[in-house]
Motif scaffolding. Structure first.
Motif, mmCIF file in Angstrom:
data_model
loop_
_atom_site.group_PDB
_atom_site.id
_atom_site.type_symbol
_atom_site.label_atom_id
_atom_site.label_comp_id
_atom_site.label_asym_id
_atom_site.label_seq_id
_atom_site.Cartn_x
_atom_site.Cartn_y
_atom_site.Cartn_z
ATOM 1 N N SER A 26 0.464 -1.286 -0.218
ATOM 2 C CA SER A 26 -0.274 0.012 0.213
ATOM 3 C C SER A 26 0.794 1.465 0.213
ATOM 4 N N ASP A 206 -9.771 5.074 0.952
ATOM 5 C CA ASP A 206 -9.428 3.934 1.220
ATOM 6 C C ASP A 206 -10.264 2.933 1.503
ATOM 7 N N LEU A 363 -8.658 0.088 -3.863
ATOM 8 C CA LEU A 363 -7.929 1.046 -3.050
ATOM 9 C C LEU A 363 -6.073 1.021 -3.949
#
Length: 379
Positions: A26, A206, A363
């Motif tokens: 991420s 997110d 995301l």
């Protein structure tokens, strides 16, 4: 003044991200916590993208206006006498006072400071006591324009004068929305919810973009929609999130008499979320507003068939306000606190190649757009 990131800083913030979501980590925690990245969010994302303002109903009449703040800059949107939609920086060309406030209807734009007066098209037409000034040509003075566009029943603005039209940038989004919500122009404002959240705006996005957490954190929601049909598809600057309504009795709100039996949701880069929940014909607009490195404002506007919500819609609003939002705000505030510790740098993206709702590929798509925006500012 916002400092552009160096190449080394950009390489550091991209560390772990891979174009393949099945291999990627991420976005790094410092992008959510450090003030320099928040400032870059404002200058390179919010100030250069299409930002939602309102439903077109607020600006249908000549003379109607709305004021907003985009990336810290005041903007006024006006329908002029000829029916042309216009947007300007809400700043007088004399001494920089705000020209308009709130929303309403006007026949001219008059500054409340020294009464400099402009046409609705922006040209200065009156400046008291300037007759003896040298080299002063009132006809050469006009309010600074901002890009404005009507798109699928809503008004958007963009501070970037060189930005391509939203209809061009967004590909097939208009076609999708019109397929699922063909009556969007005819809906009317019904209700607004507002929230202040102790979390970075990117954490809020997110959380919106994945339903991997739904079976754990939103058990009622998982009865409202059929999670087996939940499908998430990413596109250039948007993603679509589609599911059928749940087949049995749900624990969120009663949809037994619903005319809309689908859950159709779109996220538009960077902060606009359009939601058509099961029930009557409607559209909910979630506007996510960055207010600081660890602070976000949210508005939920409900556009309905009638100004007054029916019993089913009242229950939907209650569920969203008292249950779903309470759950989501708790989640993103906890994540923000965790990102402020030395225990977290970044996590693994969970990817389902079939694009189910229990996947984090949307995301990951969002993180790629953020990193691309950062790269555009790198020195």
């Amino acid at each position: 003044m916002t400092r552009s990131p160096s190449k080394s800083e950009l390489e550091a913030i991209r560390k772990g991200y891979d174009a393949d979501p099945a291999r990627s980590l991420s976005l790094r925690a410092e992008a959510y916590t450090e003030p320099q990245w928040h400032q870059l969010d404002l200058s390179e994302i919010m100030a250069k993208t299409w930002q939602w303002v309102c439903h077109v109903e607020k600006l249908r009449k000549p003379g109607s206006f709305v004021t907003v703040e985009i990336a810290g800059k005041p903007v006024a949107i006006v329908r002029d006498r000829d029916g042309v939609l216009r947007a300007f920086y809400n700043v007088c060309k004399h001494r920089a006072h705000a020209l308009l406030s709130g929303e309403g209807e006007i026949s001219k734009i008059m500054c409340p400071y020294h009464a400099w007066t402009y046409k609705l098209s922006g040209e200065l037409v009156r400046a008291p006591h300037t007759e003896t000034l040298k080299d002063f040509d009132m006809r050469s003075i006009c309010l600074d324009q901002v890009q404005v566009e009507e798109f699928c029943g809503f008004i958007y603005v963009n501070l970037d004068a060189s930005a391509a039209p939203l209809a061009t940038q967004s590909g097939d989004l208009k076609t999708e929305i019109q397929h699922w919500a063909s009556d969007l122009d005819e809906l009317t404002f019904g209700h607004r919810l507002t929230y202040e959240i102790k979390s970075n705006w990117k954490n809020v996005v997110d959380n919106f973009l994945e339903c991997y957490h739904c079976p754990v954190a939103h058990k009622d929601f998982c009865t409202l929609v059929d999670m087996d049909t939940y499908k998430v598809t990413t596109h250039g600057i948007y993603s679509s999130h589609m599911a059928d309504a749940g087949k049995g009795t749900n624990n969120a709100y009663d949809v037994s008499n619903a005319s809309v039996r689908t859950h159709a949701v779109w996220w538009l880069w960077p902060t606009t979320c359009l939601m058509r929940y099961p029930g009557r014909s409607s559209m909910i607009v979630l506007n996510i507003i960055p207010a600081g490195p660890d602070r976000t404002l949210e508005t939920y506007d409900f556009f309905l068939e009638t100004p007054e919500a029916d019993d089913m819609e009242k229950e939907a609003i209650r569920y969203l306000d008292e249950v779903l939002q309470v759950e989501d705000i708790g989640l993103v505030e906890s994540v923000q606190r965790g990102m402020m510790t030395p225990a977290f740098e970044q996590g693994r993206i969970v990817h389902d190649p079939d694009g189910s709702g229990k996947s984090e590929h949307a995301l990951h798509h969002f993180h790629g757009l953020v990193l691309d925006a950062y790269a555009g500012a790198a020195t």
